[in-house]
Design a protein around this motif. Sequence first.
Motif, mmCIF file in Angstrom:
data_model
loop_
_atom_site.group_PDB
_atom_site.id
_atom_site.type_symbol
_atom_site.label_atom_id
_atom_site.label_comp_id
_atom_site.label_asym_id
_atom_site.label_seq_id
_atom_site.Cartn_x
_atom_site.Cartn_y
_atom_site.Cartn_z
ATOM 1 N N GLU A 294 -5.623 -3.625 -2.152
ATOM 2 C CA GLU A 294 -4.471 -3.228 -3.034
ATOM 3 C C GLU A 294 -3.375 -2.711 -2.111
ATOM 4 O O GLU A 294 -2.420 -2.464 -1.953
ATOM 5 C CB GLU A 294 -4.837 -1.986 -3.796
ATOM 6 C CG GLU A 294 -5.382 -0.534 -2.994
ATOM 7 C CD GLU A 294 -5.404 0.420 -3.964
ATOM 8 O OE1 GLU A 294 -4.647 0.671 -4.674
ATOM 9 O OE2 GLU A 294 -6.480 0.935 -3.884
ATOM 10 N N TYR A 295 -3.965 -2.645 -0.543
ATOM 11 C CA TYR A 295 -2.773 -2.391 0.429
ATOM 12 C C TYR A 295 -2.405 -3.690 1.089
ATOM 13 O O TYR A 295 -1.811 -3.584 2.366
ATOM 14 C CB TYR A 295 -3.642 -1.529 1.306
ATOM 15 C CG TYR A 295 -3.982 -0.070 0.683
ATOM 16 C CD1 TYR A 295 -3.114 0.986 0.233
ATOM 17 C CD2 TYR A 295 -5.533 0.047 0.472
ATOM 18 C CE1 TYR A 295 -3.820 1.965 -0.560
ATOM 19 C CE2 TYR A 295 -5.896 1.128 -0.083
ATOM 20 C CZ TYR A 295 -5.051 2.051 -0.760
ATOM 21 O OH TYR A 295 -5.346 3.078 -1.257
ATOM 22 N N LEU A 296 -2.804 -4.838 0.899
ATOM 23 C CA LEU A 296 -2.738 -5.912 1.429
ATOM 24 C C LEU A 296 -1.091 -6.411 1.832
ATOM 25 O O LEU A 296 -0.553 -6.551 2.799
ATOM 26 C CB LEU A 296 -3.395 -7.267 0.803
ATOM 27 C CG LEU A 296 -3.268 -8.441 1.633
ATOM 28 C CD1 LEU A 296 -3.980 -8.444 3.115
ATOM 29 C CD2 LEU A 296 -4.335 -9.582 1.039
ATOM 30 N N LEU A 297 -0.423 -6.167 0.663
ATOM 31 C CA LEU A 297 0.812 -6.479 0.398
ATOM 32 C C LEU A 297 1.598 -5.445 0.050
ATOM 33 O O LEU A 297 1.128 -4.511 -0.922
ATOM 34 C CB LEU A 297 1.300 -7.545 -0.489
ATOM 35 C CG LEU A 297 0.569 -8.955 0.010
ATOM 36 C CD1 LEU A 297 0.796 -9.790 -1.157
ATOM 37 C CD2 LEU A 297 1.269 -9.497 1.104
ATOM 38 N N SER A 298 2.952 -4.991 0.249
ATOM 39 C CA SER A 298 3.776 -3.949 -0.152
ATOM 40 C C SER A 298 5.146 -4.439 -0.488
ATOM 41 O O SER A 298 5.531 -5.831 -0.011
ATOM 42 C CB SER A 298 3.884 -2.868 0.837
ATOM 43 O OG SER A 298 4.312 -3.279 2.097
ATOM 44 N N LEU A 299 5.759 -3.729 -1.271
ATOM 45 C CA LEU A 299 6.982 -4.114 -1.767
ATOM 46 C C LEU A 299 8.038 -3.095 -1.723
ATOM 47 O O LEU A 299 8.312 -2.143 -2.388
ATOM 48 C CB LEU A 299 7.049 -4.492 -3.353
ATOM 49 C CG LEU A 299 8.326 -5.175 -4.136
ATOM 50 C CD1 LEU A 299 8.645 -6.359 -3.438
ATOM 51 C CD2 LEU A 299 8.085 -5.053 -5.668
#
Length: 324
Positions: A294-299
Amino acid sequence: MLYTKELERLKYLTLKNNNDNYEYSTTLNSNCKQDLEWWSHNIVASTNPIRKNSYKLEIFTDASNTGWGASCGSETVSGHWSQEETQFHINSLELIAAFFGLKCFAKDLKDIEILLRIDNVTAISYINRQGGVRYTHLHHIAKEIWQWCESRNLWIYATYINTKDNIIADFESRKELGNTEWELNNTHFLKIVSIFGEPSIDLFASRTNSKCQDYVSWHPDPGAIAVDAFTVCWSNYHLFYAFPPFSMVLKTLEKVILDRATGIVVVPYWTTQPWFPIFNKLLIQEPIIFQPSEYLLSLNNCRMSHPLHQKMKLMAGLLSGKHS
């Protein structure tokens, strides 16, 4: 006027703290010294031409708590604030929005007068008075704006426009955050850099998520060196970084081959995609695989997980099109 405010503020504070004693001595701070150096270099040759109020450009800008917007003629630009900027006072944001509007619409212009239309009287005052004494944070933004204009011999003047009449810029500043600017978590990016090296440019980025100082944006952006990565030559950079939208992975790989470029490309680990064999063929080093998280990508610094985070793996590879 721009290069008197620091001295004026120092004088005011010194007198205030010493019972209006004009005989008191004080020490110049670094900002005052920099302004005096400007006078030393410019006072002999400087002129102040009579302004004709003949504006070649009219830029409308606005800021909201979530973003900024600007329009000029039929063109519009917008963006969202960084996490740090969301804590700024609205007066600061209005000044920054005006600066971004200038950067987007006037960065390639010189020797003209520009009219800014803003619905914030404080921002207007700090622009037209070339800074101020009371609020240092507003003065520093205004000073940065004017120094940017000074380097291009641009003269700006701000006038008030009622919010209800500033429709386009207001709309642009309140656009909802899209879901197309996902970025790789910094921890994972640093792992890539430690293995593949430091890239010199981010080819698919924006002001709030770029991994490099130099970046190319998809839409007009106040800090981008260019718009649309597919219009620049990638081999001009010794090592690029690219995390393209998933729909543009094939086009990205084709561009690597066409430009005979070398760089880091991050893609989803989708083995059944038609571009997957091409990606593997271009590899010049063992790729890095990132497992679902869940922390692989951020927006845009939001605490939001990618909708596919539970099952999506990513692959980062060092690619070269020189031998294709």
